[in-house]
Design a protein around this motif. Structure first.
Motif, mmCIF file in Angstrom:
data_model
loop_
_atom_site.group_PDB
_atom_site.id
_atom_site.type_symbol
_atom_site.label_atom_id
_atom_site.label_comp_id
_atom_site.label_asym_id
_atom_site.label_seq_id
_atom_site.Cartn_x
_atom_site.Cartn_y
_atom_site.Cartn_z
ATOM 1 N N UNK A 94 -6.282 31.761 -27.646
ATOM 2 C CA UNK A 94 -5.417 32.474 -28.229
ATOM 3 C C UNK A 94 -4.085 31.279 -28.012
ATOM 4 N N UNK A 95 -3.588 30.996 -29.132
ATOM 5 C CA UNK A 95 -2.388 30.172 -29.058
ATOM 6 C C UNK A 95 -1.107 30.859 -28.477
ATOM 7 N N UNK A 96 -0.866 32.297 -28.766
ATOM 8 C CA UNK A 96 0.185 33.148 -28.019
ATOM 9 C C UNK A 96 -0.141 32.940 -26.443
ATOM 10 N N UNK A 97 -1.347 33.341 -26.011
ATOM 11 C CA UNK A 97 -1.519 32.981 -24.499
ATOM 12 C C UNK A 97 -1.212 31.943 -24.042
ATOM 13 N N UNK A 98 -1.649 30.899 -24.621
ATOM 14 C CA UNK A 98 -1.230 29.225 -24.398
ATOM 15 C C UNK A 98 0.041 29.289 -24.099
ATOM 16 N N UNK B 235 -4.041 40.542 -23.103
ATOM 17 C CA UNK B 235 -3.387 39.488 -21.994
ATOM 18 C C UNK B 235 -2.095 39.022 -22.366
ATOM 19 N N UNK B 236 -1.921 38.680 -23.679
ATOM 20 C CA UNK B 236 -0.453 38.203 -24.317
ATOM 21 C C UNK B 236 0.397 39.206 -24.102
ATOM 22 N N UNK B 237 0.168 40.539 -24.594
ATOM 23 C CA UNK B 237 1.157 41.541 -24.382
ATOM 24 C C UNK B 237 1.471 41.982 -22.826
ATOM 25 N N UNK C 177 5.111 41.596 -21.858
ATOM 26 C CA UNK C 177 5.845 42.831 -21.350
ATOM 27 C C UNK C 177 6.300 42.818 -20.069
ATOM 28 N N UNK C 178 5.343 42.373 -18.973
ATOM 29 C CA UNK C 178 5.496 42.236 -17.524
ATOM 30 C C UNK C 178 6.652 41.105 -17.263
ATOM 31 N N UNK C 179 6.597 40.093 -17.945
ATOM 32 C CA UNK C 179 7.789 39.278 -17.725
ATOM 33 C C UNK C 179 8.988 39.623 -18.275
#
Length: 502
Positions: A126-130, A436-438, A442-444
């Motif tokens: 996932x580019x977003x996760x990376x 994982x991305x969301x 959201x956590x950050x």
């Protein structure tokens, strides 16, 4: 404190010796080894060849550096006996390492990972996760590097009584660090870590013995003094303090375990056996190191009563000067310890900067800007970007935004949000990239919003821990509600327990 022991030529000489020594190690480490300059693995992972002794001491010198010696004692001075928590959260970090590091090592060796982001990219595709993980890791590393730059100035200014001003101290040793890093990479850091780790360990013990001498060996008298003059520092912690203690255990224990430079130490291990052996020995270090530093801070309450927050940040320097007046043995031990602290801070800063530049060179430049660039070019880009980053942080370190402890906590609030993706992804096949991305995002955002709007804790719980809790919920619920797009055969193979042994 006008007549300071280290204000003379000896303090400057020992600093010069350590500076020249580290430069020499950097030069000898890189000389004749083309892999260091031409290979990402050679420059950033020391060729993946760290044995038990070198791995142990590089982990030790990295975990117990400027913040531990120069920052933890003043925190104990200001907060009192509740700072016993520093021993427990340092111990938890090792427990978390043992939970996931051996498993990650096997996969990293099989897939030739260089940076921590390599694992997340491989796992989730996932580019977003990376990209999000790159940002969070760079945030943590940037704050950690700032912490070390501030620690350099505080250590030298305190121990020389201002003979070498804070700003000059930071600037001079930054140049040493950049030259050292440029020439030898992680290999140079590791070689010096062995020496620095021994100096720190022996120095802390001698420092404590000297501190006990200053109070005539009567620690009970110190506790009586504190109880009579500052009773809050020996009182049973309130419910909020106890909750905050537990929150700190989670924040530091989980956050420090995914330090990018620590993860790269895992990658650098020669074997899984060496890694496990090093980590098991590290479990003994918190009481010996953080515990002794805690006692130093408590002794300081009686020796130097009434220090302001800013003045207390130089507690270690003040006490070192007092111990040095006992006799010639203590004098020279404090001079060597003084140089060792500064040298270890430089080593940790160098290690953090290496990790920072590796992410920029491989994950940013090598993946998104110039995918076809040679490894030599990527190494060069990492070196140059490291120089730029250091000088940006120097502008902040010139007038530090808070105490070392405040900087220490700040970096974890966002870095800890990487933990579910990093560790849960090693054990749970169902965990998917979108969840994982969301979860991370959201956590950050929640942790950052609470931290930067002044709500550092809510009922004693850190904003980073609140964000982490929501992060976990989103990861778990999202992975059950939304299945993964594809099943990657290599990932399936890596997560199969039968394939997780070398």
């Amino acid at each position: 404190m006008n007549d300071l022991t280290f204000a003379g030529i000896d303090g400057i000489i020992i600093l010069s010796v350590f500076a020249i020594g580290t430069l020499l190690v950097g030069y000898l480490s890189g000389r004749g080894d083309s892999k260091i300059q031409d290979s990402l693995s050679g420059y950033y992972l020391a060729g993946r060849n760290l044995g038990f002794i070198t791995l142990f001491f590089t982990l030790y010198a990295t975990q117990y550096s400027g913040n531990t010696i120069v920052g933890y004692a003043p925190t104990a001075y200001r907060t009192g006996f509740s700072w016993l928590q520093s021993i427990s959260f340092m111990t938890i970090i090792i427990g978390i390492y043992l939970l996931f590091a051996p498993r990650l090592y096997v996969i990293a060796k099989r897939r030739n990972f260089i940076t921590p982001t390599d694992w997340l990219t491989h796992r989730f595709k996932s580019k977003g996760v990376t990209l999000l993980s790159i940002f969070l890791m760079l945030w943590g590393l940037g704050n950690y590097l700032l912490e070390q730059l501030v620690a350099i100035g505080q250590a030298i200014a305190g121990m020389t009584g201002g003979t070498i001003p804070y700003q000059i101290a930071v600037l001079a040793f930054v140049f040493v660090m950049l030259a050292y890093k440029w020439m030898g990479g992680l290999k140079a850091v590791v070689y010096t870590d062995v020496i620095q780790g021994l100096i720190l360990l022996i120095g802390i013990i001698v420092f404590l013995i000297g501190g006990l001498y200053l109070i005539n060996g009567n620690f009970a008298d110190v506790t009586r003094y504190i109880a009579e003059n500052e009773p809050a520092k020996v009182a049973v912690p309130s419910t909020d303090v106890s909750i905050n203690w537990f929150s700190m255990l989670l924040l530091v224990g989980l956050g420090a375990s995914v330090y990018p430079h620590a993860v790269q130490r895992v990658y650098s291990s020669k074997s899984e056996k060496s890694l496990k052996k090093s980590l098991s020995r590290m479990a003994w270090m918190p009481p010996i190191t953080t515990g002794l530093v805690f006692i130093v801070g408590i002794i300081g309450i009686k020796l130097y009563p009434g220090l302001s927050t800013g003045d207390s940040e130089q507690l270690v320097g003040m006490m070192a000067n007092s111990i040095a007046t006992i006799n010639p043995f203590y004098y020279w031990m404090m001079v060597i310890f003084f140089g060792g602290i500064v040298s270890a801070i430089i080593s940790t800063a160098d290690s953090v900067l290496l990790s920072f530049s590796s992410i920029l060179s491989k994950d940013v430049y090598g993946t998104f800007i110039r995918p076809n660039a040679t490894e030599r070019k990527k190494v060069l880009v990492g070196k140059v970007s490291g120089v730029v980053v250091v000088f940006l942080l120097l502008w902040i370190a010139w007038n530090p935004p808070g105490t070392l402890y405040e900087i220490f906590v700040l970096k974890f609030e966002l870095l800890v949000q990487v933990f579910p993706a990093f560790v849960l992804g090693l054990y749970w096949k169902r965990l998917n990239g979108r969840a994982v991305f969301w979860g991370m995002l959201v956590g950050a955002v929640l942790a950052g919003a609470l931290t930067f709007t002044g709500y550092k804790t809510i009922y004693g719980i850190h904003g980073g821990v609140i964000g982490l809790g929501l992060n976990f919920v989103i990861c778990v619920v999202g992975s059950y509600v939304v299945p993964a797009f594809t099943r990657d055969k290599m990932v399936e193979e890596d997560l199969n327990p039968s394939n997780l042994k070398m």
